[in-house]
Structure formats: C-alpha cells, structure tokens
Design a protein around this motif. Sequence first.
Motif, PDB file in Angstrom:
ATOM      1  N   VAL A  28      78.615 -45.132 -27.391  1.00 11.95           N
ATOM      2  CA  VAL A  28      77.563 -44.584 -28.242  1.00 11.95           C
ATOM      3  C   VAL A  28      77.313 -45.823 -29.108  1.00 11.95           C
ATOM      4  CG1 VAL A  28      77.072 -43.349 -30.113  1.00 11.95           C
ATOM      5  CG2 VAL A  28      78.030 -42.378 -28.066  1.00 11.95           C
ATOM      6  N   LYS A  29      78.549 -46.726 -29.664  1.00  9.65           N
ATOM      7  CA  LYS A  29      78.167 -47.910 -30.577  1.00  9.65           C
ATOM      8  C   LYS A  29      77.606 -48.669 -29.715  1.00  9.65           C
ATOM      9  CE  LYS A  29      80.927 -50.836 -33.370  1.00  9.65           C
ATOM     10  NZ  LYS A  29      82.286 -51.283 -33.923  1.00  9.65           N
ATOM     11  N   SER A  30      77.984 -49.320 -28.428  1.00 12.20           N
ATOM     12  CA  SER A  30      77.390 -50.172 -27.920  1.00 12.20           C
ATOM     13  C   SER A  30      75.796 -49.967 -27.653  1.00 12.20           C
ATOM     14  CB  SER A  30      78.076 -50.434 -26.456  1.00 12.20           C
ATOM     15  OG  SER A  30      79.250 -50.834 -26.752  1.00 12.20           O
ATOM     16  N   ILE A  31      75.573 -48.654 -27.400  1.00 14.20           N
ATOM     17  CA  ILE A  31      74.100 -48.268 -27.365  1.00 14.20           C
ATOM     18  C   ILE A  31      73.319 -48.655 -28.621  1.00 14.20           C
ATOM     19  CG2 ILE A  31      72.480 -46.429 -26.702  1.00 14.20           C
ATOM     20  CD1 ILE A  31      74.598 -45.257 -24.871  1.00 14.20           C
ATOM     21  N   GLN A  32      73.987 -48.010 -29.488  1.00 15.30           N
ATOM     22  CA  GLN A  32      73.281 -48.106 -30.964  1.00 15.30           C
ATOM     23  C   GLN A  32      73.185 -49.722 -31.583  1.00 15.30           C
ATOM     24  OE1 GLN A  32      76.256 -45.734 -33.174  1.00 15.30           O
ATOM     25  NE2 GLN A  32      74.677 -43.952 -33.042  1.00 15.30           N
ATOM     26  N   PRO A  63      70.252 -54.545 -29.342  1.00 11.18           N
ATOM     27  CA  PRO A  63      68.751 -54.512 -29.583  1.00 11.18           C
ATOM     28  C   PRO A  63      68.132 -54.658 -28.199  1.00 11.18           C
ATOM     29  CG  PRO A  63      69.775 -56.680 -30.229  1.00 11.18           C
ATOM     30  CD  PRO A  63      71.022 -55.632 -29.683  1.00 11.18           C
ATOM     31  N   ARG A  64      68.692 -55.063 -27.179  1.00 13.60           N
ATOM     32  CA  ARG A  64      67.857 -55.094 -25.727  1.00 13.60           C
ATOM     33  C   ARG A  64      68.177 -53.745 -24.824  1.00 13.60           C
ATOM     34  NH1 ARG A  64      69.493 -60.680 -22.818  1.00 13.60           N
ATOM     35  NH2 ARG A  64      67.871 -59.353 -21.346  1.00 13.60           N
ATOM     36  N   GLU A  65      68.802 -52.775 -25.575  1.00 10.57           N
ATOM     37  CA  GLU A  65      68.723 -51.402 -24.995  1.00 10.57           C
ATOM     38  C   GLU A  65      67.378 -50.716 -24.991  1.00 10.57           C
ATOM     39  OE1 GLU A  65      69.198 -48.770 -22.390  1.00 10.57           O
ATOM     40  OE2 GLU A  65      71.156 -49.757 -22.763  1.00 10.57           O
ATOM     41  N   SER A  66      66.511 -50.558 -23.986  1.00 15.72           N
ATOM     42  CA  SER A  66      65.405 -50.140 -23.985  1.00 15.72           C
ATOM     43  C   SER A  66      65.302 -48.625 -23.870  1.00 15.72           C
ATOM     44  CB  SER A  66      64.505 -50.566 -22.778  1.00 15.72           C
ATOM     45  OG  SER A  66      65.186 -50.172 -21.588  1.00 15.72           O
ATOM     46  N   ARG A  67      66.748 -47.997 -23.558  1.00 15.56           N
ATOM     47  CA  ARG A  67      66.735 -46.439 -23.470  1.00 15.56           C
ATOM     48  C   ARG A  67      67.566 -45.821 -24.571  1.00 15.56           C
ATOM     49  NH1 ARG A  67      69.952 -47.114 -18.325  1.00 15.56           N
ATOM     50  NH2 ARG A  67      70.562 -48.493 -19.712  1.00 15.56           N
ATOM     51  N   LYS A  68      67.590 -46.678 -25.412  1.00 20.63           N
ATOM     52  CA  LYS A  68      68.132 -46.236 -26.744  1.00 20.63           C
ATOM     53  C   LYS A  68      68.070 -44.985 -27.439  1.00 20.63           C
ATOM     54  CE  LYS A  68      69.085 -49.455 -29.572  1.00 20.63           C
ATOM     55  NZ  LYS A  68      69.225 -50.645 -30.928  1.00 20.63           N
ATOM     56  N   GLU A  69      66.827 -44.623 -27.613  1.00 19.17           N
ATOM     57  CA  GLU A  69      66.488 -43.474 -28.210  1.00 19.17           C
ATOM     58  C   GLU A  69      66.728 -42.175 -27.082  1.00 19.17           C
ATOM     59  OE1 GLU A  69      62.662 -43.246 -29.938  1.00 19.17           O
ATOM     60  OE2 GLU A  69      62.641 -45.260 -30.694  1.00 19.17           O
ATOM     61  N   PHE A  70      66.364 -42.475 -25.948  1.00 20.79           N
ATOM     62  CA  PHE A  70      66.590 -41.274 -24.904  1.00 20.79           C
ATOM     63  C   PHE A  70      68.166 -41.105 -24.816  1.00 20.79           C
ATOM     64  CE2 PHE A  70      68.000 -40.753 -20.715  1.00 20.79           C
ATOM     65  CZ  PHE A  70      67.376 -39.492 -20.577  1.00 20.79           C
ATOM     66  N   LEU A  71      68.892 -42.170 -24.493  1.00 20.93           N
ATOM     67  CA  LEU A  71      70.343 -42.008 -24.483  1.00 20.93           C
ATOM     68  C   LEU A  71      71.117 -41.125 -25.561  1.00 20.93           C
ATOM     69  CD1 LEU A  71      71.114 -45.196 -22.783  1.00 20.93           C
ATOM     70  CD2 LEU A  71      71.201 -43.080 -21.873  1.00 20.93           C
ATOM     71  N   LEU A  72      70.678 -41.704 -26.816  1.00 24.89           N
ATOM     72  CA  LEU A  72      71.124 -40.945 -27.895  1.00 24.89           C
ATOM     73  C   LEU A  72      70.947 -39.626 -28.239  1.00 24.89           C
ATOM     74  CD1 LEU A  72      71.257 -43.938 -30.588  1.00 24.89           C
ATOM     75  CD2 LEU A  72      73.193 -43.097 -29.135  1.00 24.89           C
ATOM     76  N   ASP A  73      69.502 -39.306 -27.950  1.00 23.12           N
ATOM     77  CA  ASP A  73      69.106 -37.989 -28.116  1.00 23.12           C
ATOM     78  C   ASP A  73      69.546 -36.940 -27.069  1.00 23.12           C
ATOM     79  OD1 ASP A  73      67.202 -36.060 -29.149  1.00 23.12           O
ATOM     80  OD2 ASP A  73      66.084 -36.239 -27.317  1.00 23.12           O
ATOM     81  N   PHE A 112      79.710 -39.171 -26.085  1.00 25.56           N
ATOM     82  CA  PHE A 112      79.263 -39.275 -24.937  1.00 25.56           C
ATOM     83  C   PHE A 112      80.194 -38.238 -24.205  1.00 25.56           C
ATOM     84  CE2 PHE A 112      80.833 -41.288 -20.844  1.00 25.56           C
ATOM     85  CZ  PHE A 112      79.702 -41.215 -20.133  1.00 25.56           C
ATOM     86  N   ARG A 113      79.172 -37.624 -23.520  1.00 27.02           N
ATOM     87  CA  ARG A 113      79.745 -36.399 -22.754  1.00 27.02           C
ATOM     88  C   ARG A 113      79.752 -36.610 -21.260  1.00 27.02           C
ATOM     89  NH1 ARG A 113      81.655 -31.928 -23.946  1.00 27.02           N
ATOM     90  NH2 ARG A 113      80.363 -30.856 -22.700  1.00 27.02           N
ATOM     91  N   GLY A 114      80.462 -37.752 -20.907  1.00 23.82           N
ATOM     92  CA  GLY A 114      80.430 -37.940 -19.698  1.00 23.82           C
ATOM     93  C   GLY A 114      81.818 -37.633 -18.986  1.00 23.82           C
ATOM     94  N   TRP A 115      82.851 -37.083 -20.022  1.00 22.54           N
ATOM     95  CA  TRP A 115      84.105 -36.611 -19.289  1.00 22.54           C
ATOM     96  C   TRP A 115      84.537 -35.326 -19.047  1.00 22.54           C
ATOM     97  CZ3 TRP A 115      85.811 -41.101 -18.351  1.00 22.54           C
ATOM     98  CH2 TRP A 115      85.768 -42.024 -19.267  1.00 22.54           C
TER      99      TRP A 115
END
Length: 70
Positions: A14-18, A21-31, A50-53
């Motif tokens: 989550v921190k890496s996504i937040q 600055p080049r993460e184009s899907r930031k809003e989608f992923l965090l939402d 992150f609910r990948g576990w």
Amino acid sequence: MIGDLKRFTSKSIVKSIQENPRESRKEFLLDFFKKEAKKSFNVKHYPPKFRGWRHDNKPIELWSNKVIQQ
C-alpha cells in the motif's frame, strides 16, 4: 511469524502504491483495497490493507512455474 510477514508486506504494498508518482492505477487500487477491507471483520483501519493473503496459514510449495502462476 506468518502474521508479521503478511502485515509487513501488505503495508509495504500500500505504501509503495501511495508514494509512487508514476503509478497510474493508484486511485483504483487504493479504492479497491478499501472496499475489500470493509468486507473483512478484522480490518478496521485506513490506509486500506492489501487483501492478497488468505486467512489460513497452509503453505503451498511453489515447485513449478505452473503452480506459481496459479
């Protein structure tokens, strides 16, 4: 120990996504993470977890590329 690993890696993802600055899907992923966290009885905080576990702790041996892809 597995819980610590899951907690650390989920926060790191989550921190890496937040912070990227080049993460184009930031809003989608965090939402998406936030919505999934609301479905869980044990996730009550923001930033979203992150609910990948899986909730169990049954390790699966990654012995081939086919198994890894699954």
